[in-house]
Design a protein around this motif. Structure first.
Motif, PDB file in Angstrom:
ATOM      1  N   ALA A 137      11.545   6.896  33.187  1.00 48.11           N
ATOM      2  CA  ALA A 137      12.865   7.446  32.856  1.00 48.11           C
ATOM      3  C   ALA A 137      12.789   8.433  31.702  1.00 48.11           C
ATOM      4  O   ALA A 137      13.522   9.435  31.682  1.00 48.11           O
ATOM      5  N   LYS A 138      11.918   8.176  30.742  1.00 45.93           N
ATOM      6  CA  LYS A 138      11.793   9.093  29.609  1.00 45.93           C
ATOM      7  C   LYS A 138      11.305  10.452  30.070  1.00 45.93           C
ATOM      8  O   LYS A 138      11.798  11.491  29.603  1.00 45.93           O
ATOM      9  N   SER A 139      10.341  10.482  30.970  1.00 41.91           N
ATOM     10  CA  SER A 139       9.856  11.750  31.504  1.00 41.91           C
ATOM     11  C   SER A 139      10.979  12.525  32.182  1.00 41.91           C
ATOM     12  O   SER A 139      11.114  13.740  32.001  1.00 41.91           O
ATOM     13  N   ARG A 140      11.782  11.820  32.966  1.00 47.21           N
ATOM     14  CA  ARG A 140      12.886  12.490  33.656  1.00 47.21           C
ATOM     15  C   ARG A 140      13.913  13.028  32.669  1.00 47.21           C
ATOM     16  O   ARG A 140      14.440  14.131  32.833  1.00 47.21           O
ATOM     17  N   CYS A 141      14.191  12.259  31.612  1.00 46.06           N
ATOM     18  CA  CYS A 141      15.149  12.695  30.595  1.00 46.06           C
ATOM     19  C   CYS A 141      14.637  13.932  29.864  1.00 46.06           C
ATOM     20  O   CYS A 141      15.367  14.914  29.678  1.00 46.06           O
ATOM     21  N   VAL A 142      13.376  13.903  29.444  1.00 47.33           N
ATOM     22  CA  VAL A 142      12.795  15.039  28.728  1.00 47.33           C
ATOM     23  C   VAL A 142      12.733  16.265  29.634  1.00 47.33           C
ATOM     24  O   VAL A 142      13.061  17.380  29.215  1.00 47.33           O
ATOM     25  N   PHE A 143      12.336  16.081  30.881  1.00 43.51           N
ATOM     26  CA  PHE A 143      12.251  17.168  31.855  1.00 43.51           C
ATOM     27  C   PHE A 143      13.606  17.854  31.996  1.00 43.51           C
ATOM     28  O   PHE A 143      13.712  19.088  31.936  1.00 43.51           O
ATOM     29  N   GLU A 144      14.652  17.062  32.157  1.00 45.82           N
ATOM     30  CA  GLU A 144      16.009  17.598  32.307  1.00 45.82           C
ATOM     31  C   GLU A 144      16.444  18.331  31.042  1.00 45.82           C
ATOM     32  O   GLU A 144      17.023  19.427  31.099  1.00 45.82           O
ATOM     33  N   ASN A 145      16.166  17.730  29.881  1.00 44.46           N
ATOM     34  CA  ASN A 145      16.560  18.351  28.618  1.00 44.46           C
ATOM     35  C   ASN A 145      15.843  19.674  28.377  1.00 44.46           C
ATOM     36  O   ASN A 145      16.428  20.632  27.867  1.00 44.46           O
ATOM     37  N   VAL A 160      16.393  15.885  20.709  1.00 43.69           N
ATOM     38  CA  VAL A 160      16.529  14.591  21.374  1.00 43.69           C
ATOM     39  C   VAL A 160      15.390  14.328  22.359  1.00 43.69           C
ATOM     40  O   VAL A 160      15.340  13.269  22.975  1.00 43.69           O
ATOM     41  N   SER A 161      14.463  15.288  22.474  1.00 43.10           N
ATOM     42  CA  SER A 161      13.383  15.162  23.465  1.00 43.10           C
ATOM     43  C   SER A 161      12.003  15.043  22.846  1.00 43.10           C
ATOM     44  O   SER A 161      11.014  14.919  23.568  1.00 43.10           O
ATOM     45  N   THR A 162      11.910  15.085  21.527  1.00 43.61           N
ATOM     46  CA  THR A 162      10.615  15.198  20.871  1.00 43.61           C
ATOM     47  C   THR A 162       9.945  13.847  20.660  1.00 43.61           C
ATOM     48  O   THR A 162      10.561  12.911  20.140  1.00 43.61           O
ATOM     49  N   GLU A 163       8.683  13.770  21.071  1.00 41.77           N
ATOM     50  CA  GLU A 163       7.819  12.631  20.759  1.00 41.77           C
ATOM     51  C   GLU A 163       7.042  13.021  19.506  1.00 41.77           C
ATOM     52  O   GLU A 163       6.096  13.801  19.559  1.00 41.77           O
ATOM     53  N   ALA A 164       7.468  12.508  18.362  1.00 41.24           N
ATOM     54  CA  ALA A 164       6.943  12.988  17.086  1.00 41.24           C
ATOM     55  C   ALA A 164       5.478  12.623  16.865  1.00 41.24           C
ATOM     56  O   ALA A 164       4.748  13.356  16.197  1.00 41.24           O
ATOM     57  N   ASP A 165       5.044  11.513  17.416  1.00 46.06           N
ATOM     58  CA  ASP A 165       3.696  11.020  17.149  1.00 46.06           C
ATOM     59  C   ASP A 165       2.832  11.138  18.398  1.00 46.06           C
ATOM     60  O   ASP A 165       3.017  10.421  19.370  1.00 46.06           O
ATOM     61  N   LYS A 166       1.875  12.062  18.379  1.00 48.30           N
ATOM     62  CA  LYS A 166       0.992  12.274  19.530  1.00 48.30           C
ATOM     63  C   LYS A 166       0.162  11.017  19.824  1.00 48.30           C
ATOM     64  O   LYS A 166      -0.241  10.790  20.966  1.00 48.30           O
ATOM     65  N   ASN A 329      -2.160  10.323  44.123  1.00 54.40           N
ATOM     66  CA  ASN A 329      -2.083   9.011  43.473  1.00 54.40           C
ATOM     67  C   ASN A 329      -1.733   9.073  41.992  1.00 54.40           C
ATOM     68  O   ASN A 329      -1.530   8.034  41.360  1.00 54.40           O
ATOM     69  N   TYR A 330      -1.673  10.267  41.434  1.00 56.98           N
ATOM     70  CA  TYR A 330      -1.382  10.378  40.013  1.00 56.98           C
ATOM     71  C   TYR A 330       0.031   9.918  39.672  1.00 56.98           C
ATOM     72  O   TYR A 330       0.985  10.186  40.413  1.00 56.98           O
ATOM     73  N   LYS A 331       0.150   9.268  38.523  1.00 54.93           N
ATOM     74  CA  LYS A 331       1.440   9.064  37.877  1.00 54.93           C
ATOM     75  C   LYS A 331       1.598  10.207  36.872  1.00 54.93           C
ATOM     76  O   LYS A 331       0.715  10.436  36.041  1.00 54.93           O
ATOM     77  N   ILE A 332       2.727  10.906  36.944  1.00 55.72           N
ATOM     78  CA  ILE A 332       2.912  12.095  36.118  1.00 55.72           C
ATOM     79  C   ILE A 332       3.992  11.844  35.072  1.00 55.72           C
ATOM     80  O   ILE A 332       5.129  11.486  35.406  1.00 55.72           O
ATOM     81  N   TYR A 333       3.608  12.041  33.823  1.00 54.31           N
ATOM     82  CA  TYR A 333       4.522  11.890  32.688  1.00 54.31           C
ATOM     83  C   TYR A 333       4.775  13.262  32.073  1.00 54.31           C
ATOM     84  O   TYR A 333       3.915  14.152  32.146  1.00 54.31           O
ATOM     85  N   PHE A 334       5.935  13.412  31.465  1.00 57.33           N
ATOM     86  CA  PHE A 334       6.291  14.682  30.816  1.00 57.33           C
ATOM     87  C   PHE A 334       6.810  14.378  29.417  1.00 57.33           C
ATOM     88  O   PHE A 334       7.710  13.554  29.246  1.00 57.33           O
ATOM     89  N   ARG A 335       6.220  15.023  28.421  1.00 53.84           N
ATOM     90  CA  ARG A 335       6.610  14.807  27.028  1.00 53.84           C
ATOM     91  C   ARG A 335       6.653  16.140  26.281  1.00 53.84           C
ATOM     92  O   ARG A 335       5.959  17.089  26.626  1.00 53.84           O
ATOM     93  N   HIS A 336       7.473  16.159  25.228  1.00 54.96           N
ATOM     94  CA  HIS A 336       7.563  17.329  24.346  1.00 54.96           C
ATOM     95  C   HIS A 336       7.220  16.901  22.924  1.00 54.96           C
ATOM     96  O   HIS A 336       7.840  15.994  22.373  1.00 54.96           O
ATOM     97  N   SER A 337       6.216  17.547  22.352  1.00 51.36           N
ATOM     98  CA  SER A 337       5.830  17.289  20.968  1.00 51.36           C
ATOM     99  C   SER A 337       6.541  18.287  20.052  1.00 51.36           C
ATOM    100  O   SER A 337       7.047  19.312  20.524  1.00 51.36           O
ATOM    101  N   PRO A 338       6.605  18.026  18.738  1.00 54.67           N
ATOM    102  CA  PRO A 338       7.412  18.861  17.836  1.00 54.67           C
ATOM    103  C   PRO A 338       7.061  20.345  17.916  1.00 54.67           C
ATOM    104  O   PRO A 338       5.957  20.754  17.576  1.00 54.67           O
ATOM    105  N   TYR A 339       8.027  21.137  18.364  1.00 54.06           N
ATOM    106  CA  TYR A 339       7.853  22.584  18.459  1.00 54.06           C
ATOM    107  C   TYR A 339       9.195  23.208  18.825  1.00 54.06           C
ATOM    108  O   TYR A 339       9.960  22.641  19.604  1.00 54.06           O
ATOM    109  N   ILE A 340       9.482  24.347  18.252  1.00 54.79           N
ATOM    110  CA  ILE A 340      10.597  25.192  18.658  1.00 54.79           C
ATOM    111  C   ILE A 340      10.034  26.596  18.865  1.00 54.79           C
ATOM    112  O   ILE A 340       9.382  27.121  17.971  1.00 54.79           O
TER     113      ILE A 340
END
Length: 351
Positions: A137-145, A160-166, A329-340
């Protein structure tokens, strides 16, 4: 289904009665100001961070301080014209946005065109396909945002989409161990290698690192000279062995270009004969070709993937579609690290 509710940043700015001021200078500012003019949007002033204001001009505008802009206008819209991941700058932008609206237009690093609502709607089926394949669900939320951000330029979507800690990504998604055999494509000066090895306490099986920019490669050699089990290549990643033209900027944005210096590029399948456990790609818009050049490795070993998805407008759908074509077969995750703007928006793929 994706909920995309925003209109294009350019239309918002054109319809607003507030004056438009640009924050920043350089190539990014030139490109953004050019697009503003195409939409008939007048730039009233340009300002820079205080330490860069020296009484000089940029594109015919006297460069002001933020305080000067606040004194000159009661209210205004700010168009951010540079990229940053520096904590102090991110906090400064957050503070300014609390006082006046900040827009950060998404201008692709590579390729043509601007990410607009029309571009999204034209490719909605592909975006929806990828959205439906995301692993949590987090991947879907970040993707949409991130899509809403790219269309609107509103920095709140990034906050609201940033994963601060790699390290959270390395631990919970990629699950890095001290037995990794890594291919780092776009190794720059070894920054990601330092992240990986810091997380695994300096332990790994082997690291293969490719960096096409000569100056960056010298830094990479210097920064890894005391490391064991590392192979360095002054070349770029591609879908075959070739000689291509490279625009050298001695920085993160060095990339393939219509003009520049000839460089060697290679597919990873023919370069490396090893059981790879992790492929990382940050190669300024060449990611799709590099994935094609790793097809055998992906199909044979299903390595973990860390792939940047922000250089081209189509990266958010073209890259995962290609990955799933080679290995569904991959599980695909989507994340955003701190950047503008939305740089460091990445796909992470595991079994």
């Amino acid at each position: 289904m994706l909920t995309i509710k925003e209109k294009d940043v350019w239309l918002q700015l054109a319809e607003s009665p507030k004056p438009v001021v640009v924050y920043g200078m350089g190539n990014g500012a030139e490109k953004i100001i050019s697009v503003l003019k195409e939409y008939g949007i007048t730039v009233s002033d340009i300002f820079a961070s205080d330490e860069f204001v020296r009484g000089h001009s940029f594109l015919g505008y006297k460069v002001l301080k933020y305080s000067d802009i606040c004194e000159k206008y009661e209210d205004f819209n700010i168009v951010l014209a540079f990229a940053t991941h520096l904590p102090d700058m991110l906090e400064k932008i957050r503070k300014i946005n609390s006082e006046h609206t900040v827009y950060a237009p998404d201008v692709p690093v590579a390729g043509n065109g601007i990410f607009t609502r029309e571009f999204f709607e034209k490719n909605r089926e592909k975006f929806e396909f990828v959205y439906g394949k995301l692993a949590d669900a987090k991947s879907r939320c970040v993707f949409e945002n991130i899509i809403n951000f790219k269309i609107s330029g509103k920095v709140e979507y990034l906050y609201v989409s940033t994963e601060a800690d790699k390290a959270v990504i390395y631990r919970d998604i990629l699950k890095l161990t001290d037995r990794e055999t890594i291919v780092d494509m776009g190794a720059y000066d070894g920054d990601t290698i330092r992240e990986f090895t810091a997380y695994t306490n300096g332990k790994y099986e082997h690291i293969y690192a490719l960096e096409p920019d000569e100056k960056n490669f010298k830094k990479l050699v210097r920064n890894t000279q005391n490391m064991q089990g590392i192979s360095l290549y002054n070349m770029g990643a591609w879908n075959k062995q070739d000689i291509l033209t490279f625009s050298k900027k001695a920085g993160r944005n060095s990339k393939l270009s219509a003009s520049g210096t000839p460089i060697r590029v290679t597919d990873i399948d023919s370069l490396i004969d090893d059981r790879i456990t992790l492929l990382k790609m940050d190669i300024e818009g060449a990611e799709l070709h590099a994935i094609e050049g790793c097809r055998n490795i992906i199909e044979k070993y299903t390595p973990k993937l860390y792939i940047c998805a922000y250089h081209r407008n189509e990266d958010m759908f073209s890259l995962p579609i290609k990955i799933l074509e080679y290995n569904p077969n991959y599980k695909i995750y989507f994340r955003h690290s701190p950047y503008i703007p939305a740089w460091e928006s990445n796909f992470y793929c595991t079994l």
